[in-house]
Write a protein that holds these residues in place. Structure first.
Motif, PDB file in Angstrom:
ATOM      1  N   ASP A 154      13.885 -33.306  15.066  1.00 58.65           N
ATOM      2  CA  ASP A 154      15.157 -32.616  14.825  1.00 58.65           C
ATOM      3  C   ASP A 154      15.500 -31.697  16.002  1.00 58.65           C
ATOM      4  O   ASP A 154      15.601 -30.483  15.853  1.00 58.65           O
ATOM      5  N   PRO A 155      15.684 -32.259  17.196  1.00 56.36           N
ATOM      6  CA  PRO A 155      15.970 -31.425  18.381  1.00 56.36           C
ATOM      7  C   PRO A 155      17.274 -30.646  18.260  1.00 56.36           C
ATOM      8  O   PRO A 155      17.418 -29.585  18.867  1.00 56.36           O
ATOM      9  N   ILE A 156      18.232 -31.153  17.471  1.00 56.03           N
ATOM     10  CA  ILE A 156      19.501 -30.426  17.295  1.00 56.03           C
ATOM     11  C   ILE A 156      19.235 -29.035  16.750  1.00 56.03           C
ATOM     12  O   ILE A 156      19.802 -28.036  17.222  1.00 56.03           O
ATOM     13  N   ALA A 157      18.362 -28.962  15.732  1.00 55.00           N
ATOM     14  CA  ALA A 157      18.072 -27.679  15.100  1.00 55.00           C
ATOM     15  C   ALA A 157      17.453 -26.696  16.088  1.00 55.00           C
ATOM     16  O   ALA A 157      17.761 -25.495  16.068  1.00 55.00           O
ATOM     17  N   TYR A 158      16.592 -27.179  16.964  1.00 52.66           N
ATOM     18  CA  TYR A 158      15.916 -26.291  17.916  1.00 52.66           C
ATOM     19  C   TYR A 158      16.859 -25.796  19.001  1.00 52.66           C
ATOM     20  O   TYR A 158      16.811 -24.613  19.384  1.00 52.66           O
ATOM     21  N   ARG A 159      17.723 -26.657  19.497  1.00 52.93           N
ATOM     22  CA  ARG A 159      18.623 -26.239  20.576  1.00 52.93           C
ATOM     23  C   ARG A 159      19.627 -25.193  20.097  1.00 52.93           C
ATOM     24  O   ARG A 159      19.934 -24.251  20.828  1.00 52.93           O
ATOM     25  N   ARG A 160      20.115 -25.339  18.868  1.00 54.57           N
ATOM     26  CA  ARG A 160      21.110 -24.359  18.410  1.00 54.57           C
ATOM     27  C   ARG A 160      20.470 -23.091  17.855  1.00 54.57           C
ATOM     28  O   ARG A 160      21.170 -22.143  17.502  1.00 54.57           O
ATOM     29  N   THR A 199      16.761 -19.856   2.054  1.00 59.47           N
ATOM     30  CA  THR A 199      16.954 -21.059   2.873  1.00 59.47           C
ATOM     31  C   THR A 199      18.270 -21.065   3.638  1.00 59.47           C
ATOM     32  O   THR A 199      18.652 -22.087   4.204  1.00 59.47           O
ATOM     33  N   GLY A 200      18.954 -19.917   3.665  1.00 57.79           N
ATOM     34  CA  GLY A 200      20.258 -19.859   4.325  1.00 57.79           C
ATOM     35  C   GLY A 200      20.216 -20.137   5.813  1.00 57.79           C
ATOM     36  O   GLY A 200      21.267 -20.348   6.430  1.00 57.79           O
ATOM     37  N   ILE A 201      19.024 -20.160   6.401  1.00 54.02           N
ATOM     38  CA  ILE A 201      18.891 -20.398   7.841  1.00 54.02           C
ATOM     39  C   ILE A 201      18.369 -21.794   8.144  1.00 54.02           C
ATOM     40  O   ILE A 201      18.059 -22.093   9.314  1.00 54.02           O
ATOM     41  N   TYR A 202      18.259 -22.657   7.144  1.00 52.60           N
ATOM     42  CA  TYR A 202      17.680 -23.983   7.366  1.00 52.60           C
ATOM     43  C   TYR A 202      18.431 -24.725   8.475  1.00 52.60           C
ATOM     44  O   TYR A 202      19.654 -24.845   8.451  1.00 52.60           O
ATOM     45  N   ARG A 203      17.700 -25.163   9.466  1.00 55.28           N
ATOM     46  CA  ARG A 203      18.179 -25.929  10.613  1.00 55.28           C
ATOM     47  C   ARG A 203      19.112 -25.130  11.540  1.00 55.28           C
ATOM     48  O   ARG A 203      19.650 -25.681  12.486  1.00 55.28           O
ATOM     49  N   HIS A 204      19.270 -23.837  11.269  1.00 56.72           N
ATOM     50  CA  HIS A 204      20.086 -23.043  12.189  1.00 56.72           C
ATOM     51  C   HIS A 204      19.699 -21.575  12.094  1.00 56.72           C
ATOM     52  O   HIS A 204      20.368 -20.767  11.452  1.00 56.72           O
TER      53      HIS A 204
END
Length: 790
Positions: A701-707, A616-621
């Motif tokens: 969660d658009p923040i996660a997708y943009r980054r 899960t080290g990549i969750y949301r990024h």
């Protein structure tokens, strides 16, 4: 490096350093894999435990066929011809508890085989399609599904009765139309004039009324499906309850992939998946109480945490988050052996919760037994997926259930006493458990684990209630075991880092010596000394130790350049001691090393094999720690292996292509060149099941997708970029790279090129495509890492 779009021209592959040559070439290693030899797969045993059957290809057939080896003559491997292969298949075969009896179907006949007496008897004929043939707890009773209902055959009385009364469609209204209720003028006149016709009509009506009266007495309860789609119809072992699943599908917009090379000569569209953000299909579990003649549904409202919001909502204080029960998917029920209890598995659609709960079969209410919550997403070996799967079942005492959980950070095997709620870990430690199953006497577990090393798999035996595991395999690498029916032998598909799979047999004893049964490598393949890469760990910037495969060149050929390979899938392990599914890339790395390159193949954050936190080290990024691990790998090569910091390239496919793009867009000072193959360029355009686990949904969660999406970072491209993609890719669509290409054009970038493959899907098939792609990759590295640095 000028921007070009290539349509598969023949490239000349040349080497820039005269002293750095190889007996390998791209054309040579990218041929049809048959040149390597034939390697066994999918083994299974004969019923008498004297023969092993497996897929193999000794005769250069178009595809692997079934072969066998008799343990009394192990050097004789023979092809199984169709009559014998057909005889091995028993339709709808199912066993009783001790496996002494077997049911199966031949054409329209159900047969019962007594395996101890070696006799087979006729039970009954059934001319409609049937499924789910099984023994009940009382083994004199046999149930099966046919049409929309369950039937029970009594071996004693040799009678069949219908256990359920289910009718597909709406319940009749009980009233007809005026036209049906009132005879027309012509019919009335005809009946009044013709006595015989009138008498026949009256007799017909009386017969119908009699049949209806009988039907009302015998079928006073009928369950009408009312247009619902029923599936997974099953009978409890004690024949008291039937259960079924109801799927209410939701229509999500699918995508189209155009095929410009269709045989018709016209451009044809291939139907493909929806994009992330799909709505869930509704799943309900129905319970049919056969004693009370009533149907009701499992209620999930009392599951603990059913309304919990995910932690990421705190990043959106401006939004109002509705408190509501989350959408769930249900699997099961799974009945206890005595049929008196049942459990279900529930997964939240956001995949942050898994519940295992006992079902009150009288009411449909759930009692939670185990809740696993993960603020990232629920996954791991043996955990299963939304609609079931994974390790979950009952011990013979109908009191204990078993399952796997990542509660400690690694997937382990647990028992839970449903009468007391006591949970017990049968395995523990910083390793993972795979595919546990019970012995025939139900006194032992057999399981595969990574206890020895994350890069090895070994087979163990353990008492059913736990205690010390006995390690049964000894060969370094991967040991994929199939136990013989008498449980005296192990059939083992074993491979090592530089040795493809072979079949072995071994006694089921600690310390037993395995006997090799196949030798499938061709003489041509054996002629080259394939490298055994070192497994190393290097420090990441956050202190983690990152595992990698390291290929070092002969010091006399070393050119100071390095290539980092990024495996695909994200959740996949490639740093291990067995033959890689990336065998073409492995051979390419041998070629690169021969030419003087240093090669590093990293199990970055998100890779499988290292527990929950790594997974899960990549969750949301995405493009966070998974990318920084590549940067730290490059620094490790410079610091420890004399690599020139200005001569490092990177490449990979699918997820590896995505990372390559992020590397060149964000770390052009580290990576001079990169080849991004079949790459995701914008995660909002990928599928739901994979992407929503890691990044949630783009709407929420658009923040996660943009980054996490390379297309937003394209302005940072500094190095030399090769993009390669199959135009028939129904997984990562060709649209991904088309959109990125337009973005790069608008940004005025000219240090990139694209190769397109009109007849290839996500995984290439044609050797010519493989060869063309890897010639381009080799040319990219030779020209930008070696020639430009002179």
């Amino acid at each position: 490096m000028q921007r070009k779009i290539f349509l598969l021209p023949v490239l000349f592959c040349y080497f820039t350093l005269a002293q750095a040559q190889s007996s390998l070439s791209v054309d040579y290693i990218m041929r049809d894999p048959k040149w390597m030899g034939t390697f066994p797969s999918a083994p299974f045993w004969s019923e008498d435990s004297k023969q092993i059957f497996f897929k193999y290809n000794l005769e250069n057939d178009p595809a692997d066929s079934l072969y066998k080896v008799n343990l009394s003559t192990p050097s004789n491997i023979s092809k199984v011809h169709w009559p014998e292969e057909k005889s091995l298949r028993k339709e709808l075969a199912t066993f009783n508890k001790d496996e002494s009896l077997r049911l199966f179907k031949e054409k329209n006949t159900i047969l019962l085989e007594d395996r101890k007496k070696a006799t087979t008897i006729f039970l009954f004929d059934w001319f409609d399609p049937i499924s789910n043939l099984q023994f009940l707890a009382n083994e004199n009773l046999i149930s099966f599904n046919s049409g929309s209902n369950i039937y029970i055959f009594d071996r004693g009385s040799k009678t069949i009765r219908k256990a359920t009364k289910i009718v597909s469609g709406p319940k009749p209204s009980g009233t007809g139309t005026a036209q049906n209720q009132k005879a027309g003028f012509l019919e009335s006149e005809n009946l009044s004039l013709l006595q015989v016709v009138r008498e026949r009509k009256e007799a017909q009506q009386k017969s119908k009324e009699y049949r209806e009266a009988i039907k009302e007495k015998s079928e006073d309860f009928i369950f009408y499906t009312e247009g619902k789609n029923l599936s997974n119809l099953q009978l409890s072992p004690d024949a008291s309850f039937a259960t079924f699943s109801v799927f209410t599908p939701v229509t999500n917009k699918n995508t189209k992939v155009p095929d410009y090379t269709a045989a018709s000569g016209y451009t044809e569209d291939l139907n493909a998946r929806p994009k992330v953000g799909t709505q869930p299909n509704k799943v309900e579990i129905g319970i049919y109480d056969l004693r009370r003649d009533t149907v009701y549904y499992v209620s999930t409202s009392n599951l603990p945490g059913i309304k919990d919001l995910p932690d990421y909502v705190k990043d959106y204080p401006e939004k109002t988050w509705e408190e509501k029960e989350r959408d769930l998917t249900l699997s099961g029920p799974y009945f206890s052996p005595d049929g008196k209890r049942a459990i279900v598995q529930a997964r939240s659609f956001d995949n942050k919760d898994r519940w295992i709960a006992e079902v009150n079969l009288q009411t449909g209410e759930l009692k939670n037994l185990d809740r696993q919550r993960d603020e990232a997403w629920i996954a791991g070996p043996g955990i299963g997926w939304a609609f079931g799967g994974g390790t979950l079942g009952w011990l013979p005492d109908s009191k204990h259930i078993y399952f796997q959980s990542e509660a400690t950070g690694y997937s382990h095997l647990y028992l839970l006493d449903i009468t007391t709620g006591e949970k017990k870990a049968l395995t523990s430690g910083n390793y993972e458990v795979f595919d546990p199953f019970l012995s025939k006497d139900r006194k032992s577990w057999y399981l595969t684990t990574s206890e020895v090393d994350p890069g090895e798999r070994h087979f163990y035996r353990m008492p059913v209630m736990g205690k010390k595991m006995e390690k049964l395999t000894s060969m370094t690498g991967d040991n994929a075991v199939v136990l013989s029916p008498d449980e005296k032998k192990l059939a083992i598909i074993h491979s090592y880092s530089n040795v493809p799979a072979e079949l072995f047999v071994q006694d089921n004893k600690v310390g037993a010596t395995p006997q090799k049964l196949t030798s499938g490598q061709s003489e041509e393949f054996k002629a080259y000394a394939w490298k055994d890469p070192q497994i190393v760990r290097f420090p990441a910037q956050d202190g983690a130790q990152v595992p990698a495969r390291l290929y070092l060149p002969d010091p006399t050929k070393k050119n100071g350049a390095a290539v980092i390979f990024v495996h695909g899938a994200g959740y996949l392990q490639n740093v291990h001691k067995w033959w890689s599914s990336y065998f073409r890339e492995y051979m390419f790395h041998n070629l690169l090393t021969d030419l003087g390159y240093t090669v590093l193949d990293i199990d970055y954050r998100a890779s499988a094999g290292y527990g929950r936190d790594w997974r899960t080290g990549i969750y949301r990024h995405m493009g966070g720690k998974d990318l920084s691990d590549q940067v730290d790998g490059a620094k490790y090569l410079v610091a420890q292996h004399g690599v020139d910091a200005g001569k490092i390239g990177i490449y990979g496919g699918s997820y590896g292509g995505f990372i390559t793009l992020m590397a060149l867009f964000n770390h052009g000072d580290v990576f001079k060149s990169g080849a991004a193959l079949r790459s995701v360029t914008d995660w909002a355009h990928y599928n739901h099941g994979y992407t929503a686990n890691i990044l949630n949904t783009p709407e929420e969660d658009p923040i996660a997708y943009r980054r996490s999406s390379p297309i937003y970072f394209a302005e940072g491209l500094k190095g030399n970029l090769l993009i390669a993609h199959g135009m028939l890719d129904v997984n990562v669509h060709f649209q991904d790279v088309v959109r990125l290409a337009q973005r790069l054009i608008e940004l005025g970038k000219d240090n990139w090129e694209m190769a397109v493959y009109p007849v290839e899907d996500h995984g290439f098939v044609e050797p010519s495509s493989w060869a063309d792609e890897y010639k381009r990759i080799l040319k990219l590295f030779n020209t930008t890492l070696l020639e430009e640095s002179k």
